[in-house]
Design a protein around this motif. Sequence first.
Motif, PDB file in Angstrom:
ATOM      1  N   UNK A  45      27.798 -38.484  -3.695  1.00  0.00           N
ATOM      2  CA  UNK A  45      28.388 -38.774  -2.382  1.00  0.00           C
ATOM      3  C   UNK A  45      28.777 -37.518  -1.620  1.00  0.00           C
ATOM      4  N   UNK A  46      28.988 -36.406  -2.331  1.00  0.00           N
ATOM      5  CA  UNK A  46      29.297 -35.135  -1.674  1.00  0.00           C
ATOM      6  C   UNK A  46      28.246 -34.134  -2.091  1.00  0.00           C
ATOM      7  N   UNK A  47      27.704 -33.419  -1.103  1.00  0.00           N
ATOM      8  CA  UNK A  47      26.710 -32.392  -1.412  1.00  0.00           C
ATOM      9  C   UNK A  47      26.740 -31.290  -0.357  1.00  0.00           C
ATOM     10  N   UNK A  48      26.191 -30.140  -0.706  1.00  0.00           N
ATOM     11  CA  UNK A  48      26.023 -29.060   0.258  1.00  0.00           C
ATOM     12  C   UNK A  48      27.218 -28.162   0.480  1.00  0.00           C
ATOM     13  N   UNK A  49      28.287 -28.302  -0.295  1.00  0.00           N
ATOM     14  CA  UNK A  49      29.468 -27.454  -0.113  1.00  0.00           C
ATOM     15  C   UNK A  49      29.233 -26.089  -0.749  1.00  0.00           C
ATOM     16  N   UNK A  50      29.561 -25.018  -0.016  1.00  0.00           N
ATOM     17  CA  UNK A  50      29.418 -23.659  -0.510  1.00  0.00           C
ATOM     18  C   UNK A  50      30.747 -22.920  -0.373  1.00  0.00           C
ATOM     19  N   UNK A  51      31.059 -22.083  -1.350  1.00  0.00           N
ATOM     20  CA  UNK A  51      32.328 -21.338  -1.351  1.00  0.00           C
ATOM     21  C   UNK A  51      32.370 -20.354  -0.189  1.00  0.00           C
ATOM     22  N   UNK A  55      37.736 -21.717   0.142  1.00  0.00           N
ATOM     23  CA  UNK A  55      37.510 -23.155   0.240  1.00  0.00           C
ATOM     24  C   UNK A  55      36.007 -23.408   0.114  1.00  0.00           C
ATOM     25  N   UNK A  56      35.644 -24.670   0.139  1.00  0.00           N
ATOM     26  CA  UNK A  56      34.245 -25.075   0.082  1.00  0.00           C
ATOM     27  C   UNK A  56      33.918 -25.726   1.418  1.00  0.00           C
ATOM     28  N   UNK A  57      32.892 -25.229   2.115  1.00  0.00           N
ATOM     29  CA  UNK A  57      32.573 -25.706   3.464  1.00  0.00           C
ATOM     30  C   UNK A  57      31.076 -25.996   3.598  1.00  0.00           C
ATOM     31  N   UNK A  58      30.718 -26.600   4.730  1.00  0.00           N
ATOM     32  CA  UNK A  58      29.317 -26.807   5.066  1.00  0.00           C
ATOM     33  C   UNK A  58      28.674 -28.003   4.398  1.00  0.00           C
ATOM     34  N   UNK A  59      29.473 -28.863   3.800  1.00  0.00           N
ATOM     35  CA  UNK A  59      28.908 -30.000   3.083  1.00  0.00           C
ATOM     36  C   UNK A  59      28.978 -31.293   3.866  1.00  0.00           C
ATOM     37  N   UNK A  60      28.524 -32.350   3.193  1.00  0.00           N
ATOM     38  CA  UNK A  60      28.590 -33.673   3.794  1.00  0.00           C
ATOM     39  C   UNK A  60      29.014 -34.681   2.741  1.00  0.00           C
ATOM     40  N   UNK A  61      29.605 -35.773   3.218  1.00  0.00           N
ATOM     41  CA  UNK A  61      30.048 -36.851   2.338  1.00  0.00           C
ATOM     42  C   UNK A  61      29.424 -38.157   2.829  1.00  0.00           C
TER      43      UNK A  61
END
Length: 104
Positions: A45-51, A55-61
Amino acid sequence: FRSSQSTFKYLGEMRADIVKVLAGANRCIACPSPDKNKPLVGITIIRGLHAKNGSWTGGSVLDTDSGNRYHCTITLSDNGMVLHFHAYAGAPLFGRTFDWQRVK
């Protein structure tokens, strides 16, 4: 949230899968392909997060109720026990923040 998630790193990005459904439907009826009509357990359900800057940003849920995807960011509390999850459409200002407690 009506499920338990497990977060993990995959090829440098943070992801989260549903590991247990706590209430409600157990299939992703509204999800787009390839997850449409699949059991919720196991869906990412969550993917694409980068440190970035602590924090972890740039993702989608994925919202499994509507099938919509939203932008998201994650930060961790100082003691590492609370994950602050912010989801939004468009600008971050118009989103919502949820606090997830770590389960030992």
